[in-house]
Motif scaffolding. Structure first.
Motif, PDB file in Angstrom:
ATOM      1  N   UNK A 111       0.799  -1.301   0.087  1.00  0.00           N
ATOM      2  CA  UNK A 111       0.212   0.144  -0.255  1.00  0.00           C
ATOM      3  C   UNK A 111       0.845   1.192   0.100  1.00  0.00           C
ATOM      4  N   UNK A 112       1.852   1.393   0.608  1.00  0.00           N
ATOM      5  CA  UNK A 112       2.817   2.459   0.523  1.00  0.00           C
ATOM      6  C   UNK A 112       3.494   2.836  -0.797  1.00  0.00           C
ATOM      7  N   UNK A 113       3.936   1.577  -1.202  1.00  0.00           N
ATOM      8  CA  UNK A 113       4.599   1.734  -2.526  1.00  0.00           C
ATOM      9  C   UNK A 113       3.835   1.882  -3.747  1.00  0.00           C
ATOM     10  N   UNK A 114       2.688   1.508  -3.878  1.00  0.00           N
ATOM     11  CA  UNK A 114       1.665   1.638  -4.992  1.00  0.00           C
ATOM     12  C   UNK A 114       0.120   1.731  -4.456  1.00  0.00           C
ATOM     13  N   UNK A 115      -0.185   2.616  -3.513  1.00  0.00           N
ATOM     14  CA  UNK A 115      -1.576   2.620  -2.996  1.00  0.00           C
ATOM     15  C   UNK A 115      -2.785   2.533  -4.216  1.00  0.00           C
ATOM     16  N   UNK A 116      -2.677   2.968  -5.484  1.00  0.00           N
ATOM     17  CA  UNK A 116      -3.607   2.833  -6.338  1.00  0.00           C
ATOM     18  C   UNK A 116      -3.805   1.408  -6.604  1.00  0.00           C
ATOM     19  N   UNK A 117      -2.589   0.739  -6.777  1.00  0.00           N
ATOM     20  CA  UNK A 117      -2.529  -0.919  -7.124  1.00  0.00           C
ATOM     21  C   UNK A 117      -3.462  -1.414  -5.953  1.00  0.00           C
ATOM     22  N   UNK A 118      -2.968  -1.207  -4.617  1.00  0.00           N
ATOM     23  CA  UNK A 118      -3.686  -1.916  -3.320  1.00  0.00           C
ATOM     24  C   UNK A 118      -5.026  -1.698  -3.589  1.00  0.00           C
ATOM     25  N   UNK A 119      -5.267  -0.230  -3.801  1.00  0.00           N
ATOM     26  CA  UNK A 119      -6.897   0.062  -3.678  1.00  0.00           C
ATOM     27  C   UNK A 119      -7.644  -0.700  -4.644  1.00  0.00           C
ATOM     28  N   UNK A 120      -6.957  -0.873  -5.777  1.00  0.00           N
ATOM     29  CA  UNK A 120      -7.864  -1.607  -7.095  1.00  0.00           C
ATOM     30  C   UNK A 120      -7.835  -3.121  -6.851  1.00  0.00           C
ATOM     31  N   UNK A 121      -6.794  -3.746  -6.069  1.00  0.00           N
ATOM     32  CA  UNK A 121      -6.934  -5.145  -5.769  1.00  0.00           C
ATOM     33  C   UNK A 121      -7.891  -5.280  -4.704  1.00  0.00           C
ATOM     34  N   UNK A 122      -7.887  -4.570  -3.867  1.00  0.00           N
ATOM     35  CA  UNK A 122      -9.246  -4.651  -2.607  1.00  0.00           C
ATOM     36  C   UNK A 122     -10.509  -4.367  -3.301  1.00  0.00           C
ATOM     37  N   UNK A 123     -10.516  -3.313  -4.293  1.00  0.00           N
ATOM     38  CA  UNK A 123     -12.124  -3.093  -4.728  1.00  0.00           C
ATOM     39  C   UNK A 123     -12.730  -4.393  -5.606  1.00  0.00           C
ATOM     40  N   UNK A 124     -11.532  -4.819  -6.385  1.00  0.00           N
ATOM     41  CA  UNK A 124     -12.042  -6.016  -7.159  1.00  0.00           C
ATOM     42  C   UNK A 124     -11.982  -7.499  -6.712  1.00  0.00           C
ATOM     43  N   UNK A 125     -11.348  -7.673  -5.339  1.00  0.00           N
ATOM     44  CA  UNK A 125     -11.208  -8.828  -4.714  1.00  0.00           C
ATOM     45  C   UNK A 125     -12.699  -9.611  -4.614  1.00  0.00           C
ATOM     46  N   UNK A 126     -12.861 -10.852  -5.001  1.00  0.00           N
ATOM     47  CA  UNK A 126     -14.156 -11.582  -4.644  1.00  0.00           C
ATOM     48  C   UNK A 126     -14.557 -11.563  -3.464  1.00  0.00           C
ATOM     49  N   UNK A 127     -13.578 -11.739  -2.366  1.00  0.00           N
ATOM     50  CA  UNK A 127     -13.899 -11.952  -0.897  1.00  0.00           C
ATOM     51  C   UNK A 127     -14.061 -10.541  -0.239  1.00  0.00           C
TER      52      UNK A 127
END
Length: 183
Positions: A111-127
């Motif tokens: 999340x610190x290195x790439x907050x946008x990637x972390x946010x996208x990962x969470x938003x799209x995760x099926x769980x």
């Protein structure tokens, strides 16, 4: 205001005030922006504004007062600019979040290195699960209280899950506490 005996008494009232705010926000449903509430001593509020006596719970030690809408800026930046007047004994913030189960967090991008990637990962995760985090602090106390309402999966048998613990969001509690350390 803020004597040691008062702040100790208010610390007993903080969980009730946090639950009252969560109930109020929950009554309007989901998909709400972050909301901030000032906590003021009920007795002092009624003394200053006698006309409110019939509209608030006289038994409550603290009364939450909704503040103006927060800007769409970064929440941490917004909180860093807030300064409360002496009459405010504490504050409560509500914000909706997405959560992942512990087993999914291992694959979470940094999340610190790439907050946008972390946010996208969470938003799209099926769980992922939607939740409302409610955190409250008092001016003269080191700790705060947090309440998490995890949204049900929508089935008839499922109900929202409520979790209350002071350590659910230590960074948010510290950010709220810092609003009382200006000046």
């Amino acid at each position: 205001m803020g004597s040691p005996s008062e702040s100790g008494t208010f610390s007993v009232a903080l969980p009730a005030a946090v639950r009252e705010v969560e109930d109020f926000v929950a009554s309007a449903g989901w998909d709400q922006p972050p909301q901030l509430f000032a906590l003021v001593p009920t007795a002092e509020l009624v003394e200053r504004e006698p006309g409110l006596a019939e509209r608030i719970d006289p038994e409550a030690m603290l009364t939450p007062i909704a503040q103006d809408s927060l800007p769409d800026d970064d929440l941490g930046t917004t909180l860093a600019r807030i300064v409360w007047p002496d009459a405010v004994a504490g504050c409560v913030l509500t914000q909706e979040i997405l959560m992942l189960p512990p087993e999914a967090e291992a694959d979470l991008p940094d999340e610190e290195a790439d907050p946008a990637a972390a946010e996208k990962f969470i938003a799209e995760h099926p769980l992922r699960r939607e939740a409302r985090l409610v955190a409250g602090v008092l001016r003269d106390q080191e700790t705060g209280i947090c309440l998490l309402r995890v949204k049900s999966d929508g089935s008839e048998a499922a109900a929202d899950e409520l979790v209350e613990h002071p350590d659910l969001a230590p960074n948010l509690v510290e950010a709220l506490r810092s609003t009382f350390q200006h000046g």
